[in-house]
Enzyme design. Structure first.
Site, PDB file in Angstrom:
ATOM      1  N   ASP A 308      -5.297 -12.963   0.174  1.00  8.45           N
ATOM      2  CA  ASP A 308      -5.559 -12.136  -1.007  1.00  8.45           C
ATOM      3  C   ASP A 308      -4.508 -12.492  -2.061  1.00  8.45           C
ATOM      4  O   ASP A 308      -3.311 -12.257  -1.851  1.00  8.45           O
ATOM      5  CB  ASP A 308      -5.472 -10.660  -0.610  1.00  8.45           C
ATOM      6  N   GLU A 310      -2.748 -11.577  -4.862  1.00 11.25           N
ATOM      7  CA  GLU A 310      -2.326 -10.473  -5.734  1.00 11.25           C
ATOM      8  C   GLU A 310      -0.809 -10.293  -5.643  1.00 11.25           C
ATOM      9  O   GLU A 310      -0.174 -10.727  -4.686  1.00 11.25           O
ATOM     10  CB  GLU A 310      -2.976  -9.152  -5.301  1.00 11.25           C
TER      11      GLU A 310
END
Length: 468
Positions: A308, A310
């Protein structure tokens, strides 16, 4: 007419002049990219997945699939191929990946009912007829959970045919002694669940059961470990917060019960507000971080990872571990991770520089190094290059906030459109009043049957079953 002739003469003269000018730079064009144009290459792949490297679980029933030969173009003549078991390829495969997998016994497989298969491709065929591959279970002879390599190869005596780098089709087989409780069939949509492990016990996934006794959830992501930057050593490393580390240290009590019933357990990898990021590692950084992930997954008996992109800050480009954030750097990490642990799942949450535009690495398309992709909340996923919808989530649901469609009709459309997954985030027993009915709606749309109301739940860091 005279004007036309005069104009043509000017054009020809111009072309001649240009040609003379071009002669000055002849030899400066790199022609290596044209070397393989027109080359007739053959590869061997699994018919269903389209891949030359495949992960399968062998449980109490025989496993059946099929393989086929693919050509880069029509051969314009008849071509003979033989498909056979290749025990000698094991050492080469282990060397390539830095693994020590064992060889799957030849006596437990058959190709169209025999030890090898011979096929003839017509002059206008680019793909052969499928050859049936049957793999027999042998739970008493094979070690449970150990990865075995089943290597198949193609050979041909026909002139003019080259064998590509994927002339072997490899099956990475894990043997289990029990039936998978979440096995709903090869074509069934699977459910991909993220647990916020700072708040919730992953054992709660076991309490969601369909009317036929099959578990509803198929994959569980522990959300999340972090990709971290160590300023003192100048290195990137995996950081597990206390909640993640507790589950890993006690994985026999909290994670292996899921795996024994067929649920795949993946470790989420997320940025942590520093210079490290899953899409900003150099080539060297990608290789080193991938090796650490592989070691961690092997040490704690996990099924793979989920990336992910982020919460990462701008990298220090003077450090050899780091580079500018890009989809190319993200793809390189995915590629190196799959190479370091080919028997594990590499999965992606589309965000930041990770998306359907993921580029190829060394000519290898993303479908060969990414297994599953899911979208941000309320969205469906577009396939990466080479993928089909079977590797994609048709909807992503955030249960705590209520994002994403969970109607029966929409779930049925996900199945009918050929998607392979439905994604869920933040299942929480304290919010079951607003969450369970949404799961039940989707179950009716995907499988035409209900999920039973969960009668028990687990508190965080506690293996006790509590009545609801």
């Amino acid at each position: 007419m005279n004007k036309i002739i005069f104009s043509l003469a000017l054009i020809c003269g111009s072309l001649l002049f240009t040609s003379c000018e071009d002669d000055l730079v002849v030899g400066s064009v790199n022609q290596s990219s044209y070397n393989n144009i027109g080359k007739l290459e053959a590869s061997l792949k699994d018919k269903n997945s389209g891949l030359s490297d495949n992960i399968i679980e062998l449980r109490t029933k025989e496993y059946t699939t099929s393989v086929c030969v693919n050509l880069t173009k029509a051969p314009m003549k008849g071509v003979d191929f033989a498909i056979s078991y290749d025990a000698e390829y094991l050492n080469e495969y282990n060397t390539q990946h830095g693994t020590n997998f064992k060889l799957f016994p030849q006596n437990l497989i058959s190709l169209d009912g025999a030890s090898e298969a011979n096929i003839l491709m017509a002059p206008d065929e680019k793909q052969s007829l499928a050859v049936n591959l049957t793999i027999q279970p042998a739970s008493t002879d094979l070690e449970e959970g150990t990865t075995y390599v089943l290597p198949l190869k193609i050979t041909t005596a026909t002139e003019g045919i080259s064998l590509s780098s994927t002339s072997h089709c490899v099956y990475l087989i894990k043997n289990y002694h029990n039936e998978a409780d979440c096995d709903k069939g090869a074509d069934a949509v699977k459910n991909f669940l993220y647990f916020e492990v700072n708040d919730t016990n992953p054992l709660n996934a076991l309490e969601f059961v369909r009317e036929d006794g099959k578990l509803f959830f198929d994959y569980v992501v522990l959300f999340a470990a972090n990709i971290n930057w160590n300023a003192e050593t100048g290195r990137v490393y995996v950081y597990n917060n206390p909640n993640v580390q507790f589950l890993l240290d006690n994985n026999e009590q909290y994670l292996q019960p899921l795996r024994k019933r067929g649920i795949k357990v993946l470790l989420g990898i997320l940025g942590n507000h520093d210079e490290a990021g899953v899409c900003q590692l150099s080539d060297m950084g990608c290789k080193e971080f991938a090796r650490e992930l592989a070691a961690l997954c092997n040490a704690y008996n996990l099924d793979g990872v989920n990336f992910d992109d982020e919460y990462s800050n701008y990298p220090d480009l003077n450090n050899p571990w780091l580079t500018n954030a890009s989809s190319q750097a993200g793809a390189k990490l995915l590629y190196e991770t799959k190479k370091a642990m080919p028997d594990k799942y590499v999965t992606v949450y589309y965000l930041g520089s990770l998306g359907s535009n993921c580029p190829s690495i060394n000519g290898i398309t993303p479908n060969n190094f990414v297994d599953i992709v899911v979208a941000d909340y309320g969205q469906s996923t577009r396939p990466m290059t080479g993928m089909t919808k079977k590797q994609c989530a048709g909807m992503s649901v955030e249960l705590r906030r209520g994002y994403g469609s969970t109607t029966e009709d929409y779930a049925r459309s996900v199945k009918e459109d050929g998607y392979g997954f439905y994604m869920w985030f933040a299942l929480d027993p304290s919010l079951y009043a607003s969450q369970v009915y949404r799961i039940q709606n989707v179950s009716k749309g995907l499988y035409d049957q209900e999920v039973k109301d969960p009668t028990f739940y687990y508190k965080k860091n506690d293996t006790t079953k509590y009545s609801r």
